[in-house]
Design an enzyme around this catalytic site. Structure first.
Site, short mmCIF file in Angstrom:
data_model
loop_
_atom_site.label_atom_id
_atom_site.label_comp_id
_atom_site.label_asym_id
_atom_site.label_seq_id
_atom_site.Cartn_x
_atom_site.Cartn_y
_atom_site.Cartn_z
CD GLU A 248 2.42 0.95 -3.10
OE1 GLU A 248 2.98 1.57 -4.01
OE2 GLU A 248 2.96 -0.01 -2.52
CE1 TYR B 159 9.58 -2.16 -1.36
CE2 TYR B 159 11.20 -3.57 -2.41
CZ TYR B 159 10.00 -2.88 -2.46
OH TYR B 159 9.25 -2.90 -3.60
#
Length: 692
Positions: A332, A420
């Site tokens: 994050e 990803y």
């Protein structure tokens, strides 16, 4: 409905226009045909300068009521309407317009007509008619929309019993990918960014946080005010309100959580966050968002984490898994540069955020914890990627980096491991091409500097890459046979190349050796006993269990030996380890360890742990057991998760509706909440680093 004109993002990044025209710099737009078919809006016709939310939160009836003010400038002549994304759960009361008076004359206020039309099953369009007096090119005007939210996909109301403390209710929003159109009318596309502010009124005892800086707070009136000074897309606007307390963990970071878990959260993170931020800044340039705070949410939070600017949302269930917590928070943090500062302009190129953030995450962990640790985590994730590839097949179009989806398809369905890990592999390949990882760090810093607060397409990244390394452009690396950039982007299947992970062999070697021992026709208990799993890291243990899971079904005598060796030991480990062992138990119908499955499902009520186990239970011979456990635990599950599990149970024909009518709150064919991840992908739910 008539087909909407498909928008294109101008290559000079100053205006939004349409195909066939030229940008302000006079360049052709033929190469830049950006289409966001997930948005009904005419965002290409306006520049959104700023918007303000003024909301009152009513926990008793689970509603938000208030208004929104949008400050807009027309950028195209002849526009007669403003079209915004909205949702059937959002009730529009009125739409007004404020037009600045000419030459010092008073402002003009107009009541505007509007209509709401269907768009897809995840949204509607709000079509606002604009009088000629409003539409003057490059002259700003303001639109005020008064509305009430009900039970929309972006807004999650939790009764007190669904919170960690079970004392007070809580509400949070989750906008990724296209859910915030049920929070406020908007240009719900990552191609549009703007600043925003908010005023939120709440009852006594409720603290409000948003993905912005708190600018003011009135304790007497229970009014919180927020301001985001940098442009962000609509999906990054987030709110949480409840019984929240905080503790500072660094000069620009604090942890927010319910009081009962705050001490645990602080102890898990300590002073690490500032260290990670410093490493990231050394690699990619300044962290521009000011604060980096973290709020831990109850297990009902539908994903693992969300990179909301200034305030990461993360599920509290992850607290017991230290290594997963570390990776998720660092991921994050990486989004502060890749995803938030520079954003994919369309959901069909989500890898531009997630693939780059995954690469950045691994650069941070390499600097902070060494190359071996990073290689181990990468091997674990790439194993999961290949597992998903085996399930889907090499020619499945969802494995493309530039995934094209048809109108009506929810972009959230693209949240998969290819976004990803295949994206990460492509970025790693670009790094290998330049021959020096530090030079590639310099490129990424320059990329962020160039496109900060913009939304980009893949061509922007690749053109800038070849311009930054002209020698690579001259050698035609983009057309290298078998590794063409175009093939990377639009080819199905696994990555065309993977990075060298041999630096992690000291950690991954023992895992593979132990797997090989268990794969023998007659596993040798004496040799197996030389491996001490209690001394392994979490990632080593889950890698081992995942590889055992890949070999299922296993002979019952092997399962008996596995259980005698590991069951008691794994009981004391974290949930990421336990769920993998329990999936082995379920997929191999090993009844002696079934009580452990029951205990786990009674304890854990988050989507990422319940859905994989219920899918495995219903996919085998343990359907009746699944129904029994569901009966016992359903009162502690969020309604959205309850509906998902009911779907799994019904699809497996485990239930007879004539004997269990009270189990159902919706018919078997009813869809799950639009915010729900698909209930058919154990890998997608458990193995994807779902940071939305």
């Amino acid at each position: 409905m008539a087909e909407l004109q498909r928008p294109t993002l101008c290559c000079c990044r100053k205006v939004l226009t349409v195909p066939g025209k030229s940008c302000e710099g006079g360049r052709s737009l033929a190469h830049c045909r950006l289409v966001d078919i997930a948005s009904a809006s005419n965002f290409h016709s306006f520049k959104l300068r700023h918007f303000h939310l003024d909301l009152h939160l009513n926990f008793a009836v689970k509603r938000m009521t208030g208004w929104q003010v949008l400050e807009l400038t027309p950028v195209q002549p002849g526009v007669q309407s403003l079209i915004l994304d909205t949702h059937p759960s959002l009730l529009i009361h009125s739409v007004d317009c404020k037009v600045p008076g000419a030459s010092g004359a008073p402002d003009v206020f107009l009541s505007l007509t509007y209509r709401v039309e269907p768009f897809t099953d995840y949204g509607s369009s709000l079509n606002i008619s604009l009088p000629a007096a409003v539409i003057r090119p490059h002259r700003a005007f303001r639109v005020t929309i008064r509305y009430t939210t009900t039970d929309g996909p972006a807004i999650w109301w939790l009764d007190a019993e669904l919170t960690c403390g079970q004392t007070r209710p809580l509400v949070f929003t989750q906008g990724h990918s296209v859910c915030n159109r049920s929070f406020f009318p908007c240009f719900d596309t990552p191609a549009v960014k703007s600043t925003y502010s908010a005023t939120v009124r709440v009852p006594e005892g409720v603290t409000v946080l948003m993905s912005a800086s708190r600018s003011a707070y009135s304790k007497q009136d229970r009014v919180f005010q927020f301001s985001m000074e940098y442009p962000v897309p609509a999906y990054l606007v987030a709110l949480v309100a409840g019984d929240l307390q905080h503790a500072d963990i660094g000069p620009r970071s604090r942890v927010w959580a319910e009081p009962c878990i705050l001490t645990c959260a602080v102890s898990k993170l300590g002073g690490s966050v500032e260290r990670w931020l410093n490493v990231a800044e050394g690699l990619f340039g300044p962290y521009v968002w000011g604060r980096y705070d973290i709020v831990f949410l109850p297990p009902s939070f539908p994903i693992v984490a969300m990179e909301n600017p200034c305030l990461t949302f993360i599920i509290s269930s992850i607290l017991e898994s230290q290594e997963f917590l570390l990776i998720d928070v660092i991921h994050e943090i990486a989004h502060g540069w890749f995803g938030n500062a520079v954003t994919n302009a369309t959901w069909e190129e989500m890898w531009l955020s997630e693939g780059l953030a995954t690469y950045a995450q691994r650069r941070i962990t390499t600097e902070a914890y060494g190359e071996a640790f990073t290689c181990l985590e990468t091997v674990f994730r790439l194993d999961a990627l290949h597992r998903q590839m085996r399930l889907l097949g090499d020619n499945n179009p969802v494995s493309k980096l530039q995934a094209k989806f048809e109108p009506g398809v929810n972009p959230s369905s693209l949240m998969n491991l290819f976004t990803y890990e295949k994206g990460f592999c492509f970025v790693s390949y670009l790094s290998q091409l330049c021959g020096d990882i530090k030079r590639f760090d310099s490129f990424l810093r320059a990329y962020i500097e160039k496109f900060r607060f913009s939304s980009v397409i893949a061509q922007d990244l690749l053109d800038f890459f070849l311009g930054f390394f002209p020698e690579l452009k001259e050698s035609c690396v983009a057309q290298r046979e078998g590794l063409e950039f175009e093939r990377w982007l639009n080819g199905c299947g696994p990555p065309l190349s993977e990075p060298d992970l041999s630096a992690g062999r000291a950690l991954t070697g023992p895992v593979q050796h132990l797997c090989d021992l268990w794969g023998m026709d007659a596993p040798d208990p004496q040799l197996i006993s030389t491996f001490d799993l209690s001394s392994w890291s979490t990632f080593q243990t889950v890698l081992f269990l995942d590889r055992l899971l890949d070999r299922s079904p296993l002979p019952q005598e092997v399962m008996s030996l596995l259980s005698s060796c590991y069951s008691a030991l794994l009981d004391g480990m974290n949930a990421e380890v336990q769920i993998r062992w329990l999936q082995i138990v379920v997929r191999n119908s090993f009844y002696p360890d079934l009580p452990r499955v029951r205990s786990f499902l009674h304890k854990h009520t988050s989507r990422m742990y319940t859905v994989p186990l219920y899918e495995d239970l219903c996919g085998g011979v343990m359907k009746c057991f699944a129904v029994e456990v569901f009966y016992q635990t359903q009162a502690r599950l969020h309604p959205n998760l309850r509906r998902t599990l009911q779907q799994i149970l019904f699809q497996s024909s485990a239930l007879n509706t004539s004997t269990a009518p009270s189990l159902l709150t919706s018919p078997p064919s009813a869809p799950s909440s639009p915010t729900d991840p698909p209930a058919n992908g154990t890998i997608a739910l458990r193995d994807v680093n779902v940071s939305a």
